[in-house]
Design an enzyme around this catalytic site. Sequence first.
Site, PDB file in Angstrom:
ATOM      1  N   GLU A  36       0.831  -1.213   0.000  1.00  0.00           N
ATOM      2  CA  GLU A  36       0.000   0.000   0.000  1.00  0.00           C
ATOM      3  C   GLU A  36       0.862   1.258   0.000  1.00  0.00           C
ATOM      4  OE1 GLU A  36      -3.371   0.679  -0.175  1.00  0.00           O
ATOM      5  OE2 GLU A  36      -3.348  -1.386  -0.881  1.00  0.00           O
ATOM      6  N   CYS A 191     -12.013   2.384 -15.023  1.00  0.00           N
ATOM      7  CA  CYS A 191     -12.416   3.782 -14.870  1.00  0.00           C
ATOM      8  C   CYS A 191     -11.149   4.647 -14.784  1.00  0.00           C
ATOM      9  CB  CYS A 191     -13.268   3.934 -13.609  1.00  0.00           C
ATOM     10  SG  CYS A 191     -14.179   5.475 -13.570  1.00  0.00           S
ATOM     11  N   CYS A 198     -16.012   2.648 -20.349  1.00  0.00           N
ATOM     12  CA  CYS A 198     -17.378   2.563 -19.820  1.00  0.00           C
ATOM     13  C   CYS A 198     -18.153   1.388 -20.414  1.00  0.00           C
ATOM     14  CB  CYS A 198     -18.114   3.864 -20.079  1.00  0.00           C
ATOM     15  SG  CYS A 198     -17.314   5.266 -19.300  1.00  0.00           S
ATOM     16  N   CYS A 201     -17.820  -1.589 -18.347  1.00  0.00           N
ATOM     17  CA  CYS A 201     -17.939  -1.364 -16.902  1.00  0.00           C
ATOM     18  C   CYS A 201     -19.245  -1.917 -16.343  1.00  0.00           C
ATOM     19  CB  CYS A 201     -17.848   0.132 -16.614  1.00  0.00           C
ATOM     20  SG  CYS A 201     -18.004   0.512 -14.875  1.00  0.00           S
ATOM     21  N   CYS A 207     -24.335   4.755 -13.602  1.00  0.00           N
ATOM     22  CA  CYS A 207     -23.274   5.779 -13.548  1.00  0.00           C
ATOM     23  C   CYS A 207     -23.772   7.102 -14.142  1.00  0.00           C
ATOM     24  CB  CYS A 207     -22.033   5.292 -14.280  1.00  0.00           C
ATOM     25  SG  CYS A 207     -20.705   6.509 -14.245  1.00  0.00           S
TER      26      CYS A 207
HETATM   27  S1  SF4 Z   1     -19.368   3.772 -16.411  1.00  0.00           S
HETATM   28 FE1  SF4 Z   1     -18.857   5.256 -14.817  1.00  0.00          FE
HETATM   29  S2  SF4 Z   1     -17.766   4.078 -13.276  1.00  0.00           S
HETATM   30 FE2  SF4 Z   1     -17.799   2.852 -15.148  1.00  0.00          FE
HETATM   31  S3  SF4 Z   1     -15.882   3.322 -16.233  1.00  0.00           S
HETATM   32 FE3  SF4 Z   1     -17.450   4.718 -17.007  1.00  0.00          FE
HETATM   33  S4  SF4 Z   1     -17.274   6.519 -15.746  1.00  0.00           S
HETATM   34 FE4  SF4 Z   1     -16.214   4.897 -14.657  1.00  0.00          FE
END
Ligand code: SF4
Length: 347
Positions: A36, A191, A198, A201, A207
């Site tokens: 970390e 992200c 996205c 994602c 989102c």
């Molecule tokens: S959908 Fe939202 S959380 Fe997912 S990668 Fe895109 S900006 Fe990031």
Amino acid sequence: MMATFADKVLAWFDRHGRKDLPWQQNPTPYRVWVSEIMLQQTQVTTVIPYYERFMQRFPDVQTLADAPPDDVLKLWEGLGYYSRARNLHKTAQQVRDVYAGEFPTTMTDMETLPGIGHSTAAAILSLSHGQREAILDGNVKRVLARYHTVAGWAGEPRVQKQLWAYAEQHLPAERNAAYTQAMMDMGATLCTRSKPLCLLCPLQDGCQAFKQGKPQAYPGKRPTKELPEKTALALLLRNTAGELLLQQRPPTGVWGGLWSFPEFADETALHDWLAQHFAPTQAIATRLPVLTHTFSHYRLHLQPLQVDLDAQPARIMEGNGWLWYKANTEYTGGLSAAVRQFFQTID
Ligand code: SF4
């Protein structure tokens, strides 16, 4: 039942998350803590070889606590932000002396250790013991700021407070270690700062930034502030064997404990010092290109003045914080960024 934020993150993690990082194998508090701290300002791929060398030399907290500070700095050389290495060493000593060699298991105790803030303490407890603690590192801030369209710079207390609240709110009831790792991985691989993926994602549905079509607008940028500029002279004193004189800097402050060129405020101070230590010399000073280094609180322009001694000095300068250095010289401790930058320019 609708899948929650955490359900989606965990399902993504099971399929795509990183599970073979060195600190994920045998994730003791010690091993997680070192990773970390190394990862705080450095990318995973850069950290891995450093981490492996560090673990080989300091396999446990006791070995690290008992090591001379120079040994720790030397293994840190190149990672930058050396206060992290100094705090690592201090923390190891506190864990040895105050906690009988075992890391504490509460947030309150963990946060008393040097260099361990709230998010790092939570990451250690979550990743090593599975404790239900929320983290908020740079990656998580980005995911949450985008998901909830939290405007403003993430370093602002108002924004931080909001992001912490979301971080706590989304914690799953179980599988906290996997969730913590998953959030870090999502920020690092999906992200990302400039090109979020996205379409891949799992959080896309809810989102807000994706809906607005401008994920990169979150989180807001840090307000720019003008850094003060400082100048100094660096003495590159070479003896007839081609070795450079380095001075060990005081343990605290910029490049604390590292070997660097002797620095002077102006040429008079530099020449007085030279005359005092090496007179009589017919030394000629050559100006080399300026080395610039940006610290968090100021920018330093170092004007190197190379001086070649025309006679081999008696080794009066060796030891006591002085070193005649050549690329293969054996020494303890690390080199300052100025010295490394200088060697890069002449390579
Ligand atoms: S959908 Fe939202 S959380 Fe997912 S990668 Fe895109 S900006 Fe990031």
